[in-house]
Design an enzyme around this catalytic site. Structure first.
Site, PDB file in Angstrom:
ATOM      1  N   LYS A 125       0.857  -1.191   0.000  1.00 58.39           N
ATOM      2  CA  LYS A 125       0.000   0.000   0.000  1.00 58.39           C
ATOM      3  C   LYS A 125       0.886   1.232   0.000  1.00 58.39           C
ATOM      4  O   LYS A 125       2.035   1.178   0.458  1.00 58.39           O
ATOM      5  CB  LYS A 125      -0.883   0.020   1.249  1.00 58.39           C
ATOM      6  CG  LYS A 125      -2.111   0.911   1.134  1.00 58.39           C
ATOM      7  CD  LYS A 125      -3.282   0.209   0.479  1.00 58.39           C
ATOM      8  CE  LYS A 125      -4.468   1.134   0.313  1.00 58.39           C
ATOM      9  NZ  LYS A 125      -5.676   0.390  -0.098  1.00 58.39           N
TER      10      LYS A 125
HETATM   11  P1  NAD Z   1     -13.317   7.783  -2.611  1.00 60.93           P
HETATM   12  O1  NAD Z   1     -12.272   8.823  -2.468  1.00 60.93           O
HETATM   13  O2  NAD Z   1     -13.917   7.526  -3.940  1.00 60.93           O
HETATM   14  O3  NAD Z   1     -14.528   8.080  -1.592  1.00 60.93           O
HETATM   15  C1  NAD Z   1     -14.309   8.271  -0.231  1.00 60.93           C
HETATM   16  C2  NAD Z   1     -15.636   8.661   0.396  1.00 60.93           C
HETATM   17  O4  NAD Z   1     -15.450   8.775   1.812  1.00 60.93           O
HETATM   18  C3  NAD Z   1     -16.150  10.014  -0.074  1.00 60.93           C
HETATM   19  O5  NAD Z   1     -17.543   9.923  -0.265  1.00 60.93           O
HETATM   20  C4  NAD Z   1     -15.834  10.935   1.091  1.00 60.93           C
HETATM   21  O6  NAD Z   1     -16.715  12.028   1.190  1.00 60.93           O
HETATM   22  C5  NAD Z   1     -16.031   9.991   2.244  1.00 60.93           C
HETATM   23  N1  NAD Z   1     -15.382  10.470   3.462  1.00 60.93           N
HETATM   24  C6  NAD Z   1     -14.112  10.915   3.612  1.00 60.93           C
HETATM   25  N2  NAD Z   1     -13.909  11.326   4.871  1.00 60.93           N
HETATM   26  C7  NAD Z   1     -15.070  11.123   5.530  1.00 60.93           C
HETATM   27  C8  NAD Z   1     -15.497  11.344   6.855  1.00 60.93           C
HETATM   28  N3  NAD Z   1     -14.655  11.847   7.761  1.00 60.93           N
HETATM   29  N4  NAD Z   1     -16.770  11.007   7.191  1.00 60.93           N
HETATM   30  C9  NAD Z   1     -17.604  10.497   6.279  1.00 60.93           C
HETATM   31  N5  NAD Z   1     -17.265  10.274   5.009  1.00 60.93           N
HETATM   32  C10 NAD Z   1     -16.012  10.581   4.641  1.00 60.93           C
HETATM   33  O7  NAD Z   1     -12.665   6.458  -1.990  1.00 60.93           O
HETATM   34  P2  NAD Z   1     -13.072   4.948  -2.263  1.00 60.93           P
HETATM   35  O8  NAD Z   1     -12.183   4.425  -3.321  1.00 60.93           O
HETATM   36  O9  NAD Z   1     -14.554   4.831  -2.406  1.00 60.93           O
HETATM   37  O10 NAD Z   1     -12.590   4.275  -0.900  1.00 60.93           O
HETATM   38  C11 NAD Z   1     -13.415   4.214   0.250  1.00 60.93           C
HETATM   39  C12 NAD Z   1     -12.919   3.113   1.149  1.00 60.93           C
HETATM   40  O11 NAD Z   1     -12.933   1.869   0.432  1.00 60.93           O
HETATM   41  C13 NAD Z   1     -11.486   3.270   1.662  1.00 60.93           C
HETATM   42  O12 NAD Z   1     -11.403   2.702   2.951  1.00 60.93           O
HETATM   43  C14 NAD Z   1     -10.690   2.419   0.691  1.00 60.93           C
HETATM   44  O13 NAD Z   1      -9.440   1.985   1.240  1.00 60.93           O
HETATM   45  C15 NAD Z   1     -11.641   1.280   0.476  1.00 60.93           C
HETATM   46  N6  NAD Z   1     -11.409   0.492  -0.737  1.00 60.93           N
HETATM   47  C16 NAD Z   1     -11.411   1.086  -1.964  1.00 60.93           C
HETATM   48  C17 NAD Z   1     -11.215   0.307  -3.099  1.00 60.93           C
HETATM   49  C18 NAD Z   1     -11.288   0.865  -4.491  1.00 60.93           C
HETATM   50  O14 NAD Z   1     -11.193   0.080  -5.445  1.00 60.93           O
HETATM   51  N7  NAD Z   1     -11.480   2.149  -4.680  1.00 60.93           N
HETATM   52  C19 NAD Z   1     -10.982  -1.065  -2.970  1.00 60.93           C
HETATM   53  C20 NAD Z   1     -11.001  -1.637  -1.699  1.00 60.93           C
HETATM   54  C21 NAD Z   1     -11.219  -0.826  -0.600  1.00 60.93           C
END
Ligand code: NAD
Length: 435
Positions: A125
């Site tokens: 990561k």
């Molecule tokens: P993203 O940047 O597209 O979205 C993040 C979301 O979280 C946004 O809606 C943002 O407003 C919200 N957020 C941020 N801070 C916040 C807070 N303090 N309170 C409430 N909401 C808040 O990111 P993503 O890719 O959707 O990732 C979200 C989670 O999923 C992370 O934990 C990431 O590690 C995990 N994840 C993502 C992927 C992927 O393929 N993108 C894969 C596995 C896991």
């Protein structure tokens, strides 16, 4: 050479300070999860220390010239937790709260996740401690390119393959791919995944994590007799993962009643218009100000009446302070590490079924794997093929984990760790120690 069953445990040595659990936070949470699985590892337990120490940690200074002429320095990381099963794989996060502890934990969860769905990768990561929303596009590009050059020591199509995470996307992957290619003198599409489709990206990758969340949700609903039609859903985080998962559940007849993101918390007991909310978020940057909903106090979000709760924002959100309020029957962890160990126990005691991150959000890395395979073979699959393969892998992995949970009478998190850690440590044992 492998040791016989019952061989003495490895002698333990004090951990380096940055690995100690009293640096609590996500890494401490991960260590507790490893301790819980150790009794189920049999003779492989002698290798368990491997899981408590990342293989490599790289901390880099990322200097860039800002548009106003000043020089800013940002702290960047790339952590390779374990490479026993293959090259490192895991996303890159740009966020003002990124820490080494967080990146270490996220890299370790990638090792577990990749083994849980049996894709041939180790765990890695990366991240930069920066609020990218404060940067111009030019500054963001310079930051990305310099970071990529700095971690160029570690990454490569057969060494370590980054992907998008919070606040990173296809454009940032394109800059990373281009920078690595310029530095090495050959276009290397396979160095990152989550690229735009025109640059060697895969169809279905953008939706893959949300689709995986939905797929395991459907399987768990079937196994527990929960009807999805009319089920009320609350989602924290409405980005790539939360937004797509909400869309798929809504299309299946569920009602998304509450959504929280960094711009606010909104509620509609009749169900939010998810496509309209997605369009609103695209233009406004968050759910705040959405016309088709009431505003709700942030702290009331966790107690919303619902059947399914999907944390899909950041880690450490469900804690001992709010777990007691949760009314959902099913929690599907779209985010990585959203539930602390104490909260996990509270949910378990309340009879809430938690589908843990290490299987629930593995759809993203599964399609990243497809993207990487397609890049190597320069032969691309249709979206239907991608989605069908994704669903099959997620269903099979989930069924196996469910069975282990029943056999050992453990949570799905511990069951996923049992399956994954056995695979990782078996590979470790078979490879042996070098020299
Ligand atoms: P993203 O940047 O597209 O979205 C993040 C979301 O979280 C946004 O809606 C943002 O407003 C919200 N957020 C941020 N801070 C916040 C807070 N303090 N309170 C409430 N909401 C808040 O990111 P993503 O890719 O959707 O990732 C979200 C989670 O999923 C992370 O934990 C990431 O590690 C995990 N994840 C993502 C992927 C992927 O393929 N993108 C894969 C596995 C896991």
């Amino acid at each position: 050479m492998s040791q016989p069953v019952g061989a003495p445990a490895a002698q333990s040595h004090p951990l380096p300070s940055y690995l100690q659990a009293d640096h609590l936070g996500p890494w401490g949470n991960y260590l507790q999860q490893v301790d819980r699985v150790t009794p189920y590892l049999g003779s492989l337990a002698r290798w368990v220390e491997t899981l408590k120490r990342p293989k490599r940690i790289l901390i880099v200074d990322v200097p860039i010239e800002l548009d106003n002429g000043t020089i800013a320095h940002y702290e960047g990381y790339r952590v390779q937790h374990n490479l026993s099963r293959g090259p490192g794989k895991g996303g890159v996060r740009f966020h003002q709260d990124v820490t080494l502890s967080e990146v270490m934990a996220l890299s370790a969860w990638m090792s577990v996740k990749n083994a849980a769905v049996n894709v041939p990768y180790g765990g890695a990561k990366g991240g930069i401690r920066v609020d990218p929303k404060k940067l111009s596009m030019g500054e963001l590009e310079r930051l990305t390119r310099r970071y990529t050059s700095e971690i160029g020591l570690l990454i490569g199509p057969s060494k370590d393959i980054p992907a998008p995470d919070v606040n990173t996307n296809g454009q940032i992957m394109a800059w990373m791919m281009d920078t690595y290619s310029m530095n090495t003198g050959a276009t290397a599409t396979g160095v990152v995944t989550g690229k735009p489709v025109d640059l060697g990206g895969s169809l279905g990758r953008v939706e893959a994590t949300g689709r995986g969340v939905y797929t395991v949700g459907v399987e768990a609903a079937k196994l527990t007799g929960l009807a999805l039609e009319g089920a009320r859903i609350a989602v924290q985080g409405f980005g790539n993962v939360g937004g797509i998962a909400a869309k798929l559940f809504a299309e299946a007849g569920a009602k998304v009643v509450a959504v929280q993101d960094h711009t606010g918390t909104i509620f509609n007991s009749k169900g939010l218009d998810v496509p309209a909310l997605l369009a609103h978020v695209k233009t406004r940057g968050g759910v705040g100000g959405f016309a088709g909903a009431d505003v709700m106090k942030a702290e009331e979000f966790w107690g919303v009446d619902c059947e399914i709760l999907i944390p899909a924002a950041l880690e450490g959100q469900i804690t001992k302070d709010n777990a007691g309020q949760i009314k959902a029957k099913l929690v599907i962890e779209g985010a990585n590490g959203p539930t602390t160990t104490e909260a996990d126990d509270i949910l378990h005691d309340k009879g809430v079924l938690v589908l843990p991150d290490v299987i629930a959000n593995a759809g993203g890395v599964t399609v990243s794997y497809f993207e990487w395979v397609q890049d190597f073979s320069s032969f691309f699959w249709s979206e239907d093929e991608i989605n069908a393969r994704l669903v099959r892998i997620m269903q099979e992995a989930f069924a196996g984990i469910w069975q282990v949970a029943q056999e050992h009478k453990v949570s799905l998190r511990t069951a996923t760790f049992i399956v994954a850690c056995q695979r990782i440590l078996h590979a470790r044992e078979m490879r042996g120690l070098y020299p």
